[in-house]
Design a protein around this motif. Structure first.
Motif, PDB file in Angstrom:
ATOM      1  N   SER A 192       0.856  -1.188   0.000  1.00  0.00           N
ATOM      2  CA  SER A 192       0.000   0.000   0.000  1.00  0.00           C
ATOM      3  C   SER A 192       0.888   1.231   0.000  1.00  0.00           C
ATOM      4  O   SER A 192       1.957   1.251   0.632  1.00  0.00           O
ATOM      5  CB  SER A 192      -0.932   0.002   1.221  1.00  0.00           C
ATOM      6  N   HIS A 193       0.446   2.263  -0.708  1.00  0.00           N
ATOM      7  CA  HIS A 193       1.272   3.469  -0.843  1.00  0.00           C
ATOM      8  C   HIS A 193       0.373   4.689  -1.028  1.00  0.00           C
ATOM      9  O   HIS A 193      -0.616   4.645  -1.773  1.00  0.00           O
ATOM     10  CB  HIS A 193       2.210   3.342  -2.039  1.00  0.00           C
ATOM     11  N   ARG A 194       0.715   5.770  -0.349  1.00  0.00           N
ATOM     12  CA  ARG A 194       0.044   7.052  -0.526  1.00  0.00           C
ATOM     13  C   ARG A 194       0.956   7.955  -1.343  1.00  0.00           C
ATOM     14  O   ARG A 194       2.062   8.298  -0.909  1.00  0.00           O
ATOM     15  CB  ARG A 194      -0.269   7.690   0.830  1.00  0.00           C
ATOM     16  N   PHE A 195       0.504   8.323  -2.540  1.00  0.00           N
ATOM     17  CA  PHE A 195       1.325   9.095  -3.458  1.00  0.00           C
ATOM     18  C   PHE A 195       1.258  10.594  -3.189  1.00  0.00           C
ATOM     19  O   PHE A 195       2.219  11.308  -3.430  1.00  0.00           O
ATOM     20  CB  PHE A 195       0.892   8.815  -4.897  1.00  0.00           C
ATOM     21  N   SER A 196       0.103  11.046  -2.715  1.00  0.00           N
ATOM     22  CA  SER A 196      -0.082  12.471  -2.449  1.00  0.00           C
ATOM     23  C   SER A 196      -1.291  12.606  -1.537  1.00  0.00           C
ATOM     24  O   SER A 196      -1.876  11.614  -1.096  1.00  0.00           O
ATOM     25  CB  SER A 196      -0.309  13.238  -3.762  1.00  0.00           C
ATOM     26  N   ASP A 197      -1.674  13.843  -1.280  1.00  0.00           N
ATOM     27  CA  ASP A 197      -2.865  14.062  -0.461  1.00  0.00           C
ATOM     28  C   ASP A 197      -4.113  13.501  -1.130  1.00  0.00           C
ATOM     29  O   ASP A 197      -5.071  13.146  -0.449  1.00  0.00           O
ATOM     30  CB  ASP A 197      -3.066  15.567  -0.217  1.00  0.00           C
ATOM     31  N   GLU A 198      -4.095  13.418  -2.474  1.00  0.00           N
ATOM     32  CA  GLU A 198      -5.289  12.978  -3.200  1.00  0.00           C
ATOM     33  C   GLU A 198      -5.240  11.511  -3.610  1.00  0.00           C
ATOM     34  O   GLU A 198      -6.282  10.866  -3.714  1.00  0.00           O
ATOM     35  CB  GLU A 198      -5.498  13.826  -4.462  1.00  0.00           C
ATOM     36  N   TRP A 199      -4.033  10.990  -3.873  1.00  0.00           N
ATOM     37  CA  TRP A 199      -3.920   9.659  -4.483  1.00  0.00           C
ATOM     38  C   TRP A 199      -3.198   8.684  -3.562  1.00  0.00           C
ATOM     39  O   TRP A 199      -2.203   9.017  -2.937  1.00  0.00           O
ATOM     40  CB  TRP A 199      -3.139   9.725  -5.794  1.00  0.00           C
ATOM     41  N   SER A 200      -3.707   7.473  -3.517  1.00  0.00           N
ATOM     42  CA  SER A 200      -2.995   6.367  -2.866  1.00  0.00           C
ATOM     43  C   SER A 200      -3.481   5.064  -3.463  1.00  0.00           C
ATOM     44  O   SER A 200      -4.438   5.055  -4.241  1.00  0.00           O
ATOM     45  CB  SER A 200      -3.212   6.401  -1.352  1.00  0.00           C
ATOM     46  N   GLY A 201      -2.830   3.959  -3.150  1.00  0.00           N
ATOM     47  CA  GLY A 201      -3.212   2.708  -3.795  1.00  0.00           C
ATOM     48  C   GLY A 201      -2.747   1.487  -3.030  1.00  0.00           C
ATOM     49  O   GLY A 201      -1.934   1.564  -2.115  1.00  0.00           O
ATOM     50  N   LYS A 202      -3.290   0.341  -3.417  1.00  0.00           N
ATOM     51  CA  LYS A 202      -2.941  -0.916  -2.766  1.00  0.00           C
ATOM     52  C   LYS A 202      -3.033  -2.044  -3.780  1.00  0.00           C
ATOM     53  O   LYS A 202      -3.966  -2.102  -4.587  1.00  0.00           O
ATOM     54  CB  LYS A 202      -3.904  -1.195  -1.598  1.00  0.00           C
ATOM     55  N   VAL A 203      -2.058  -2.942  -3.763  1.00  0.00           N
ATOM     56  CA  VAL A 203      -2.100  -4.154  -4.576  1.00  0.00           C
ATOM     57  C   VAL A 203      -1.830  -5.348  -3.677  1.00  0.00           C
ATOM     58  O   VAL A 203      -1.121  -5.236  -2.668  1.00  0.00           O
ATOM     59  CB  VAL A 203      -1.073  -4.132  -5.729  1.00  0.00           C
ATOM     60  N   SER A 204      -2.396  -6.501  -4.026  1.00  0.00           N
ATOM     61  CA  SER A 204      -2.129  -7.717  -3.267  1.00  0.00           C
ATOM     62  C   SER A 204      -2.052  -8.893  -4.215  1.00  0.00           C
ATOM     63  O   SER A 204      -2.707  -8.914  -5.270  1.00  0.00           O
ATOM     64  CB  SER A 204      -3.216  -7.959  -2.215  1.00  0.00           C
ATOM     65  N   LEU A 205      -1.238  -9.870  -3.843  1.00  0.00           N
ATOM     66  CA  LEU A 205      -1.051 -11.080  -4.627  1.00  0.00           C
ATOM     67  C   LEU A 205      -1.186 -12.285  -3.707  1.00  0.00           C
ATOM     68  O   LEU A 205      -0.724 -12.264  -2.563  1.00  0.00           O
ATOM     69  CB  LEU A 205       0.327 -11.092  -5.292  1.00  0.00           C
ATOM     70  N   ASP A 206      -1.795 -13.327  -4.220  1.00  0.00           N
ATOM     71  CA  ASP A 206      -2.070 -14.526  -3.426  1.00  0.00           C
ATOM     72  C   ASP A 206      -1.807 -15.739  -4.308  1.00  0.00           C
ATOM     73  O   ASP A 206      -2.618 -16.082  -5.166  1.00  0.00           O
ATOM     74  CB  ASP A 206      -3.533 -14.481  -2.961  1.00  0.00           C
ATOM     75  N   LEU A 207      -0.652 -16.368  -4.118  1.00  0.00           N
ATOM     76  CA  LEU A 207      -0.273 -17.545  -4.906  1.00  0.00           C
ATOM     77  C   LEU A 207      -0.319 -18.768  -3.999  1.00  0.00           C
ATOM     78  O   LEU A 207       0.210 -18.737  -2.886  1.00  0.00           O
ATOM     79  CB  LEU A 207       1.142 -17.377  -5.477  1.00  0.00           C
ATOM     80  N   ARG A 208      -0.940 -19.837  -4.488  1.00  0.00           N
ATOM     81  CA  ARG A 208      -1.135 -21.005  -3.641  1.00  0.00           C
ATOM     82  C   ARG A 208      -0.992 -22.272  -4.487  1.00  0.00           C
ATOM     83  O   ARG A 208      -1.448 -22.325  -5.634  1.00  0.00           O
ATOM     84  CB  ARG A 208      -2.533 -20.937  -3.036  1.00  0.00           C
ATOM     85  N   ARG A 209      -0.365 -23.280  -3.908  1.00  0.00           N
ATOM     86  CA  ARG A 209      -0.233 -24.576  -4.580  1.00  0.00           C
ATOM     87  C   ARG A 209      -0.821 -25.658  -3.664  1.00  0.00           C
ATOM     88  O   ARG A 209      -0.116 -26.253  -2.838  1.00  0.00           O
ATOM     89  CB  ARG A 209       1.227 -24.868  -4.914  1.00  0.00           C
ATOM     90  N   PRO A 210      -2.130 -25.937  -3.791  1.00  0.00           N
ATOM     91  CA  PRO A 210      -2.778 -26.936  -2.934  1.00  0.00           C
ATOM     92  C   PRO A 210      -2.728 -28.319  -3.591  1.00  0.00           C
ATOM     93  O   PRO A 210      -3.376 -28.556  -4.611  1.00  0.00           O
ATOM     94  CB  PRO A 210      -4.217 -26.413  -2.835  1.00  0.00           C
ATOM     95  N   ILE A 211      -1.970 -29.242  -3.007  1.00  0.00           N
ATOM     96  CA  ILE A 211      -1.712 -30.538  -3.635  1.00  0.00           C
ATOM     97  C   ILE A 211      -2.255 -31.672  -2.780  1.00  0.00           C
ATOM     98  O   ILE A 211      -2.050 -31.714  -1.565  1.00  0.00           O
ATOM     99  CB  ILE A 211      -0.194 -30.735  -3.858  1.00  0.00           C
ATOM    100  N   ASP A 212      -2.951 -32.597  -3.433  1.00  0.00           N
ATOM    101  CA  ASP A 212      -3.325 -33.859  -2.810  1.00  0.00           C
ATOM    102  C   ASP A 212      -2.089 -34.746  -2.821  1.00  0.00           C
ATOM    103  O   ASP A 212      -1.616 -35.167  -3.881  1.00  0.00           O
ATOM    104  CB  ASP A 212      -4.472 -34.499  -3.606  1.00  0.00           C
ATOM    105  N   ARG A 213      -1.550 -35.063  -1.642  1.00  0.00           N
ATOM    106  CA  ARG A 213      -0.292 -35.795  -1.573  1.00  0.00           C
ATOM    107  C   ARG A 213      -0.443 -37.249  -2.002  1.00  0.00           C
ATOM    108  O   ARG A 213       0.558 -37.916  -2.315  1.00  0.00           O
ATOM    109  CB  ARG A 213       0.264 -35.728  -0.148  1.00  0.00           C
ATOM    110  N   ASP A 214      -1.656 -37.766  -2.026  1.00  0.00           N
ATOM    111  CA  ASP A 214      -1.854 -39.152  -2.443  1.00  0.00           C
ATOM    112  C   ASP A 214      -1.885 -39.300  -3.964  1.00  0.00           C
ATOM    113  O   ASP A 214      -1.474 -40.332  -4.492  1.00  0.00           O
ATOM    114  CB  ASP A 214      -3.154 -39.700  -1.851  1.00  0.00           C
ATOM    115  N   THR A 215      -2.358 -38.272  -4.669  1.00  0.00           N
ATOM    116  CA  THR A 215      -2.456 -38.349  -6.127  1.00  0.00           C
ATOM    117  C   THR A 215      -1.480 -37.418  -6.841  1.00  0.00           C
ATOM    118  O   THR A 215      -1.240 -37.579  -8.031  1.00  0.00           O
ATOM    119  CB  THR A 215      -3.880 -37.999  -6.587  1.00  0.00           C
ATOM    120  N   GLY A 216      -0.949 -36.418  -6.123  1.00  0.00           N
ATOM    121  CA  GLY A 216      -0.074 -35.432  -6.746  1.00  0.00           C
ATOM    122  C   GLY A 216      -0.817 -34.382  -7.544  1.00  0.00           C
ATOM    123  O   GLY A 216      -0.194 -33.546  -8.208  1.00  0.00           O
TER     124      GLY A 216
END
Length: 634
Positions: A512-536
């Motif tokens: 998150s970042h505030r660029f000025s009194d008027e502008w600011s912003g936020k980005v988010s990333l969510d990476l996930r690797r959900p694996i069934d260990r029995d089947t791969g």
């Protein structure tokens, strides 16, 4: 997970993060209209996950806080829509407002994420899920999302994380007034409307808050004509809900007495291939009363009595009969906390007990319809200069299957006042539901339940950092892994058994970042690797990637304009065919305009480009929706 694969995924994430950051370099994160210029923020304190107040910045595990200001400027009309854009949280729905919504944290199942209202469990003991669609946003003051296993503090279900929904609390009005409040009316498209009001105040050590709301919408046809199992019924699926919430507390020389409650009742029309029912009444209740006794400045004890109710009645209009699945839960929680210093180390010792009984009242004949869980726990925290350590252990005795011990250990280290590293390791478990254990079988079919099931168990770790690069920029990053054993899966006869194993590896980042009194912003990333260990193979119905970008422009003290874009990747829905739901991109817009110091207009558009997508096979996610409201404070 192969390191080369993870590295490639992370490179793509970093490239995406850079692109998103550049995209918002002329945009802004929503903030209170009265704020201008760089400001030093007050420390944020949380009650989750330690079940006591602690500073967010020194938490040894990842915690996300959604405050009332964020809720107000969101285009989300309900709680599931609000939660879906936050890192680590997955939401899938069977349609729009009022439909069944599954909310989970860090790739686990819905039943492996603990949902609380003011610290009280509200999940169904039969399905294992909470009726989050029936918790009105107008009653919510803040939400704390504690990620990772926290069974050492809360017991069963806290494998993926804990979502604690805190309703509006009493207190001062920020000026000389002893009483203040607000009233809101609004209209929506698809056709609907709502009204809510809240009053809060303080007097002679007493603080209080009370509110109520009603909302109704015509909705739309939630299912597609080719929905599986022939469930599609033409026609709109509407929703009507009424709710009330209250909070009261009184301070004394010796401590504090407090209580709060939320009750909501909703009626939803849904599609069903069977002739028995297609409408549902849902009642949600969470309440507690408690007292804190201050024995001295550094020693206090707390006792709470609480209750949680999730009642569901399904029926079809003008036809006899219904089906009911009612859960009632009553419990007591008691703890004592002692702080002391030893050789420059600040120590906090906490010990306590908890016991609750949950009972099922249903038209389905369960062999066993009640159980008792009794627990004892201890926690130890220490701070020495830049180092903080949190640890805990808990033993739960369940009258159905015996005892389970869980524990956690975590540390945070303040490298500089603006850069904090954190890491933690924890175990978790989930008790089988009454459906898992005792749901009766149809004559001539294999068993639909298994009374010999054991609890699901987990081990998880995470490492992360929080870096405040000046007063305008904050970065939070976390790597984590959860290992599941004895997971409850269905065998070839669709009977639940303890044979499942899974590994979920993930990466979360938020800038998150505030660029000025008027502008600011936020980005988010969510990476996930959900694996069934029995089947791969990838786990079904589990998100693998999500990215959001949000900007706000505040050209004047009266006007805030917010835009948000969310990208969700495809998810697998069947093991056998490896069929996937497609990727999707949605965009939301909100405008807040202060007519004067006491009046505000809000105009919001969710899914502004009318993206057609599904998060559950055969169920349409909401298309473009409009919301116009007026709020008056007094």
């Amino acid at each position: 997970m192969p390191l080369s694969r993870l590295g490639a995924d992370l490179r793509r994430l970093l490239i995406a993060a850079g692109a998103l950051s550049s995209a918002i370099s002329t945009q802004s994160l929503a903030q209170d209209a009265s704020t201008s210029g760089p400001t030093l923020l007050e420390p944020i304190y949380i009650s989750t996950p330690l079940r006591r107040e602690s500073p967010l910045v020194r938490s040894t595990s990842s915690v996300t806080v959604i405050d009332e200001a964020e809720i107000k400027k969101s285009a989300a009309p309900d709680l599931p829509s609000l939660l879906r854009s936050y890192p680590g949280v997955s939401v899938s729905t069977n349609g729009g407002m009022g439909s069944i919504a599954s909310v989970s944290v860090r790739g686990t199942k819905t039943s492996q994420t603990l949902i609380l209202v003011n610290g009280v469990r509200v999940a169904s003991a039969t399905s294992g899920g909470a009726s989050v669609f029936n918790i009105p946003l107008d009653s919510v003051e803040r939400i704390e999302i504690a990620k990772g296993a926290h069974s050492a503090q809360y017991g069963s279900d806290a494998i993926g994380g804990v979502i604690n929904i805190i309703t509006k609390q009493g207190g001062g009005c920020g000026d000389d007034r002893k009483v203040c409040g607000s009233a809101t009316v609004g209209v929506m498209n698809p056709w609907g409307g709502y009204a809510s009001g809240n009053v809060r105040g303080e007097a002679d050590g007493l603080t209080y808050s009370a509110g109520a709301s009603i909302i109704g919408t015509q909705g739309y046809d939630f299912t597609t004509p080719d929905a599986p199992w022939g469930i599609h019924e033409p026609g709109d699926n509407g929703f009507l809900q009424g709710s009330a919430n209250m909070s009261i507390a009184r301070d004394f020389d010796w401590g504090r007495v407090y209580g709060d409650a939320l009750v909501a009742r909703g009626r939803t029309r849904y599609d069903n291939a069977f002739p028995f029912d297609n409408q549902q009444y849902t009642t949600t209740f969470a309440g507690k009363i408690g007292t804190r006794i201050d024995h001295s400045e550094d020693w206090s004890s707390t006792v709470e009595l609480y209750s949680g109710i999730d009642n569901q009645r399904n029926f079809r209009k003008d036809q006899p009969g219904d089906s009911r699945f009612d859960t009632s839960r009553y419990g007591v929680f008691a703890s004592t906390e002692k702080s002391f210093d030893t050789g420059g180390v600040k120590n906090v010792l906490t010990g306590g007990v908890e016991s609750y009984r949950e009972k099922v009242d249903s038209t389905v004949d369960y062999d066993v319809n009640a159980r008792t869980v009794s627990s004892v726990f201890g926690q130890y925290s220490a701070e020495y200069e830049a180092l903080r350590i949190d640890s805990g252990i808990r033993y739960d005795d369940n009258s159905q299957f015996g005892g389970v011990t869980t524990y956690n250990i975590g540390a945070s280290y303040e490298i500089t006042p603006d850069l904090t590293l954190r890491s933690s390791y924890a175990t978790g478990y989930r008790a089988p539901t009454f459906n898992d254990l005792y749901y009766p079988s149809f004559p001539g079919f294999p068993p639909a339940s298994n009374p010999n099931l054991k609890p699901e168990k987990s081990r998880s770790w995470e490492a992360g950092l929080n870096w405040r690069m000046g007063v305008d920029t904050t970065v939070d990053v976390a790597f984590y892994q959860t290992m599941l054993t004895d997971a409850i899966t269905l065998d070839q006869n669709f009977t639940p058994v303890n044979i499942g194993r899974a590994r979920i590896t993930g990466f979360e980042a938020e800038l998150s970042h505030r660029f000025s009194d008027e502008w600011s912003g936020k980005v988010s990333l969510d990476l996930r690797r959900p694996i069934d260990r029995d089947t791969g193979k990838y786990l079904v119905n589990s998100d693998r990637f999500k990215a959001t970008a949000e900007v706000t422009y505040s050209p004047t003290e009266q006007l805030d304009l917010t835009a948000k874009v969310l990208y969700g990747t495809s998810r697998y829905i069947y093991d056998a065919t490896r069929e996937k739901l497609p990727d999707y991109v949605t965009a939301d817009f909100t405008a807040l305009y202060a007519i004067d110091t006491n009046s505000r207009l809000k105009f919001a558009v969710e899914n502004i480009f009318d993206e057609q997508y599904q998060t559950n096979l055969g169920y349409r996610a909401p298309g473009r929706t409009f919301d116009l409201s007026f709020t008056r404070t007094f």
